[in-house]
Design a protein around this motif. Structure first.
Motif, short mmCIF file in Angstrom:
data_model
loop_
_atom_site.label_atom_id
_atom_site.label_comp_id
_atom_site.label_asym_id
_atom_site.label_seq_id
_atom_site.Cartn_x
_atom_site.Cartn_y
_atom_site.Cartn_z
N ASN A 40 -10.03 5.32 6.56
CA ASN A 40 -8.69 5.06 7.12
C ASN A 40 -8.37 5.90 8.34
N ILE A 42 -7.90 5.74 11.94
CA ILE A 42 -7.70 5.10 13.25
C ILE A 42 -6.24 5.31 13.63
N MET A 44 -3.02 4.52 16.82
CA MET A 44 -2.57 3.44 17.72
C MET A 44 -3.31 3.44 19.06
N GLN A 173 -0.77 10.96 11.96
CA GLN A 173 -1.36 9.62 12.00
C GLN A 173 -1.89 9.27 13.40
N HIS A 174 -1.23 9.80 14.43
CA HIS A 174 -1.66 9.45 15.79
C HIS A 174 -2.14 10.66 16.59
N LYS A 184 -5.97 16.33 4.51
CA LYS A 184 -5.35 15.82 3.28
C LYS A 184 -6.35 15.84 2.12
N VAL A 623 5.96 2.74 23.28
CA VAL A 623 6.34 3.60 22.16
C VAL A 623 7.20 4.76 22.66
P1 MGD Z 1 -1.57 0.70 11.18
O1 MGD Z 1 -1.95 -0.70 11.01
O2 MGD Z 1 -0.28 1.18 10.69
O3 MGD Z 1 -1.69 0.93 12.67
O4 MGD Z 1 -0.90 1.52 14.76
P2 MGD Z 1 -1.44 2.22 13.52
O5 MGD Z 1 -0.40 3.08 12.91
O6 MGD Z 1 -2.70 2.83 13.91
O7 MGD Z 1 -2.70 1.66 10.61
C1 MGD Z 1 -4.03 1.61 11.05
C2 MGD Z 1 -4.96 1.99 9.93
O8 MGD Z 1 -4.63 3.27 9.48
C3 MGD Z 1 -4.89 1.04 8.77
O9 MGD Z 1 -6.20 0.74 8.40
C4 MGD Z 1 -4.19 1.83 7.70
O10 MGD Z 1 -4.74 1.55 6.44
C5 MGD Z 1 -4.48 3.25 8.07
N1 MGD Z 1 -3.37 4.11 7.75
C6 MGD Z 1 -2.11 3.95 8.14
N2 MGD Z 1 -1.36 4.98 7.71
C7 MGD Z 1 -2.16 5.80 7.03
C8 MGD Z 1 -1.97 7.04 6.38
O11 MGD Z 1 -0.88 7.60 6.32
N3 MGD Z 1 -3.03 7.61 5.81
C9 MGD Z 1 -4.25 7.06 5.88
N4 MGD Z 1 -5.25 7.71 5.31
N5 MGD Z 1 -4.45 5.90 6.50
C10 MGD Z 1 -3.43 5.26 7.07
C11 MGD Z 1 0.39 1.06 14.92
C12 MGD Z 1 0.37 0.65 16.31
O12 MGD Z 1 -0.11 -0.63 16.40
C13 MGD Z 1 1.57 0.84 17.06
S1 MGD Z 1 2.61 2.17 16.73
C14 MGD Z 1 1.83 0.01 18.08
S2 MGD Z 1 3.20 0.22 19.08
C15 MGD Z 1 0.92 -1.06 18.46
N6 MGD Z 1 1.53 -2.30 18.27
C16 MGD Z 1 0.74 -3.38 18.36
C17 MGD Z 1 1.24 -4.64 18.72
O13 MGD Z 1 2.43 -4.79 18.98
N7 MGD Z 1 0.36 -5.67 18.79
C18 MGD Z 1 -0.93 -5.52 18.51
N8 MGD Z 1 -1.78 -6.53 18.59
N9 MGD Z 1 -1.44 -4.34 18.17
C19 MGD Z 1 -0.62 -3.29 18.08
N10 MGD Z 1 -1.12 -2.12 17.73
C20 MGD Z 1 -0.36 -0.94 17.71
#
Ligand code: MGD
Ligand code: MGD
Ligand code: MGD
Ligand code: SF4
Ligand code: W
Length: 729
Positions: A40, A42, A44, A173-174, A184, A623
């Motif tokens: 897990n 990755i 944004m 997370q980012h 963790k 963001v």
């Molecule tokens: P998530 O899908 O929430 O995306 O981006 P992310 O936060 O990276 O999580 C990505 C991976 O991390 C998933 O496999 C999830 O299982 C894991 N994960 C999430 N939270 C946790 C955690 O707390 N602990 C662990 N161990 N794993 C975790 C979000 C991002 O997406 C954002 S903020 C934006 S603004 C973008 N928006 C966006 C969009 O509008 N369109 C498209 N196509 N893509 C986008 N991507 C971006």
């Protein structure tokens, strides 16, 4: 489905990438267990990597500035051959007139990871020592001081630690998600956590002990911890006796730092500091993973050296919680490729910075040549321990601007945003303006590139096969598969280096015709070629048992851990860590503090960015569209500054414009400002301050005068020790 090392930031999580039916590349967490990336992992920046790769502003062809003045944004598309021919012709003329040292180069190995030392080889063969990097204040300097203490960079193994000490590492997370996940996992199995951070961060909330110290006082805090560990006999006596030198001197020094005094300096509770020291020494093996905060302080040298001492005297180095890195045992080393032996001694001696701040230059590092050869073999005499042998950035920009002590008239930058990535941004600008040739190899027309004569289009990490990292000192290497061909006419870094080398008459030294040949050379000791090699995720390096009875010892002049540093002493510096109050604090300059009532903390990291990257319009920029300053609501109220308004933040050096946000986690009386903010959507050039870089970047308010530099390394202080005021625009 490919496995790829994400290079959107510097922690390099391994992710999976796949080309979808619409041609877009989807990046996601790696689905199989990976030896160095927890599940897990990755963020944004990686999820959106393809939006950056395919961004409309990406530079896809070589560009030449045909304007009449430097900085005028008149770009014309030219061929690679024309660009390289013209650059080489101009460089030859400049070298003929001013000497080879008139070429200075900055490079971010973090952002490219694919040339394996060939750029330094090119420079060494040309005869210029003037390579520098923003890594001068991010891990490059740490590794130099690790070397002074125990010969190479020590890498914290989360899996093997029972106690972690974090120095303001604001993981999440980012922000370095793979390390956050490793943290963790460690906490889940009962590992202890100590956090030193003025802010109550999420990581601080996860800690067993949180020490909310005053900005920039880490060195004092560590000296207090060492005091406790020595005086309460909690150190590893056997290791200290057999493998350390200077213990008695250290013991004497730390008597100057009793806990009541340390509590006063740091603002932390004396008993809490004691508890942290005891926990670190008794709940081990303990480790201190690298963190940037102590790389950017007035007392940086002492703070980093004190960390090394804590690792040593508590036995962590021996117990495996900290691994002493080395040139990868399975590969041809980067040092060997770099050919530092080709650079004449008289050129090493004039590397910029040598006169004022020799520690991290060839001169300071020469003390490690013989020890490195002894421990790592003759071919690693110039061991490339992370970044090594660096010109001092302040002295480099000064030579570019003022031509003193000698003229620097050609400047090349490889995937680094040199204008924005240091202090005293106006001096960097003056230096760039005074060049006869500026070349940028980048993906975007960043503010530095806006000042270039030529911009050369770089490939993206989804477009290049590599084995990371590009440097030595990490005990493993990861393979990264190529997902697609480079867009447009983008090329890899080695292509640029080799084509320039050929034109400068150095072809015989670059026998590898392309990156594939170079990479196969680097991995040749494994007996595999890239096709075979890339199937395996990770190649661990064999680490010698440095501390076995009668063992090889570490790569310091004495062969032992130098608690008392012979190298610092030899250069005329204090061989032991100390704490000195920086010049600009409410304590050292109460008068100035009346006019500038806030303590500044620069270099704020934001989730969607990576330093100055990803500011381009799109999902990441959306963001956090504006450059934000943080003030505690009470502090803001006392200054009459509402949240959501634009403010000026001013220091004795300069000012910048930011959007104010109130934030209860920010310590009262302090202000936090971001690094790397610019606005690519604005026109480039001087009229807009190079797309806002001269208006919003932290380096506008940071001085690189001596008072604000760490006295041993000559790097600017960004953390505490700078006074500021804030007022409405
Ligand atoms: P998530 O899908 O929430 O995306 O981006 P992310 O936060 O990276 O999580 C990505 C991976 O991390 C998933 O496999 C999830 O299982 C894991 N994960 C999430 N939270 C946790 C955690 O707390 N602990 C662990 N161990 N794993 C975790 C979000 C991002 O997406 C954002 S903020 C934006 S603004 C973008 N928006 C966006 C969009 O509008 N369109 C498209 N196509 N893509 C986008 N991507 C971006
Ligand atoms: P970045 O802002 O990341 O800075 O310093 P740098 O590495 O110089 O700029 C990287 C450039 O590389 C961008 O223009 C981007 O477009 C380009 N790039 C990214 N990926 C690629 C690629 O794959 N190929 C090519 N060709 N180009 C690419 C970072 C450094 O700055 C660091 S790590 C720290 S910790 C310091 N932080 C800091 C600070 O907080 N404040 C100030 N004032 N200075 C700082 N300097 C340091
Ligand atoms: P910062 O965000 O600068 O660095 O990553 P971090 O180590 O997380 O500061 C983190 C914490 O240090 C803050 O909570 C702050 O309060 C505390 N702090 C500030 N001054 C001091 C001090 O003097 N002493 C102590 N003990 N703590 C202090 C840096 C790392 O992040 C780096 S170097 C890079 S190049 C990457 N940049 C980056 C990015 O730009 N964006 C995202 N999303 N992630 C990044 N990760 C990497
Ligand atoms: Fe990539 Fe995000 Fe990991 Fe950095 S933290 S390497 S940007 S996935
Ligand atoms: W960094």
């Amino acid at each position: 489905k490919k496995h790829v090392v994400c290079q959107s930031c510097d922690i390099n999580c391994v992710v999976e990438a796949e080309v979808k039916a619409d041609g877009k590349i989807q990046t996601r967490c790696i689905s199989e267990p990976h030896p160095t990336t927890p599940p897990n992992s990755i963020c944004m920046k990686s999820v959106n990597a393809d939006t950056i790769r395919t961004h409309k502003d990406r530079v896809l062809y070589p560009l030449k500035n045909v304007g009449s003045k430097r900085g005028e944004q008149k770009w014309e598309r030219i061929s690679w051959d024309q660009a390289l021919d013209e650059i080489a012709e101009k460089l030859k003329k400049i070298i003929a007139k001013y000497g080879p040292e008139s070429l200075a180069v900055t490079q971010s190995e973090i952002n490219i990871q694919s040339e394996y030392g060939t750029l330094r080889r090119f420079m060494n063969l040309l005869g210029t020592p003037n390579w520098s990097a923003a890594m001068y204040m991010c891990i490059g300097n740490t590794s130099g001081l690790h070397r002074a203490t125990y010969g190479s960079y020590s890498f914290a193994s989360f899996d093997d630690s029972n106690c972690l000490l974090f120095i303001g590492k604001n993981l999440g997370q980012h922000n370095w998600i793979s390390q956050y996940n490793a943290l963790k996992a460690a906490l889940k199995r009962g590992c202890k956590l100590i956090v030193l951070d003025p802010r109550r961060t999420k990581v601080a909330e996860m800690a067993d002990i949180w020490l909310p110290l005053r900005y920039g006082t880490d060195a004092a805090l560590f000296l207090g911890m060492i005091n406790v560990i020595i005086n309460e006999q909690l150190y590893d006596k056997e290791f200290v006796e057999n493998w350390c030198v200077g213990f008695e001197e250290l013991k004497e020094r730390v008597q100057e730092y009793p806990l009541d005094k340390v509590a006063e300096i740091t603002g932390c509770d004396a008993e809490e500091i004691r508890k942290a020291a005891v926990m670190f020494a008794t709940e081990g093996p303990a480790s201190i993973p690298w963190a940037v905060s102590t790389d950017m302080q007035k007392n940086s040298t002492s703070a980093i050296r004190a960390q090394c001492i804590l690792r040593a005297i508590t036995g962590s180095l021996k117990q495996g919680a900290e691994l002493l890195g080395l040139p990868h045992s399975e590969f041809v080393s980067v040092s060997q490729i770099q050919m530092h032996e080709a650079l004449p001694e008289e050129k090493k001696k004039i590397q910029l910075g040598t006169e004022r701040y020799p520690l991290l230059t060839y001169t300071g590092m020469s003390a490690f040549e013989e020890p490195s050869a002894r421990v790592y073999g003759e071919e690693n005499r110039y061991f490339h321990n992370m970044a090594a042998f660096m010109a001092n950035p302040t002295d480099m920009f000064t030579a570019m601007a003022s031509e003193k002590p000698y003229p620097v008239k050609a400047f090349f930058t490889f995937a680094s945003n040199a204008l924005m990535g240091f202090a005293n941004q106006e001096n960097a600008l003056a230096g760039l303006m005074n060049q006869e040739l500026v070349v940028c190899y980048d993906q975007f027309i960043n503010p530095t590139a806006q000042l270039a004569d030529y911009i050369l289009p770089g490939d993206h990490w989804l477009e290049r096969p590599v084995v990371t990292p590009n440097w030595e000192g990490i005990p493993f290497a990861n393979t990264s598969q190529q997902v697609v061909e480079p867009a447009g006419e983008a090329k890899d870094e080695y292509y640029v280096v080799r084509e320039l080398a050929i034109r400068m008459g150095l072809e015989e030294h670059f026998p590898w015709k392309d990156r594939a040949e170079l990479m196969n050379y680097r991995i040749s000791p494994t007996g595999k070629d890239w096709e075979e090699f890339q199937k395996q995720f990770t190649y661990p390096s064999n680490i010698p048992d440095y501390f076995a009875p009668g063992g090889v010892g570490v790569a310091t002049p004495s062969g032992k851990v130098e608690l008392y540093s012979s190298v610092l002493e030899g250069l005329g510096y204090d061989p032991l860590p100390y704490y000195k109050e920086p010049e600009q604090t409410p304590i050292s300059d109460p008068e100035l503090a009346k006019e500038y009532p806030l303590t500044l903390f620069a270099g704020l990291r934001e989730d969607p960015g990576f330093n100055s990257c990803y500011m381009q319009e799109g999902p990441l920029r959306n963001v956090e569209p504006d450059p934000v300053a943080l003030l505690h609501p009470k502090t803001a109220q006392s200054l009459g500054l509402p949240s959501g308004e634009w403010i000026w933040v001013e220091t004795t050096h300069g000012r910048l414009k930011l959007l104010l946000k109130h934030d209860g986690a920010q310590p009262e009386g302090t202000i936090r400002i971001p690094h790397g903010r610019w606005c690519p959507e604005q026109e480039g050039g001087p009229e807009t301050g190079f797309s806002g870089a001269m208006l919003h970047n932290d380096a506008m308010v940071l001085s690189d005068d001596d008072w604000n530099l760490d006295p041993e390394q000559g790097l600017p202080n960004l953390r505490g020790g700078i006074l500021a005021k804030a007022y409405k625009c």
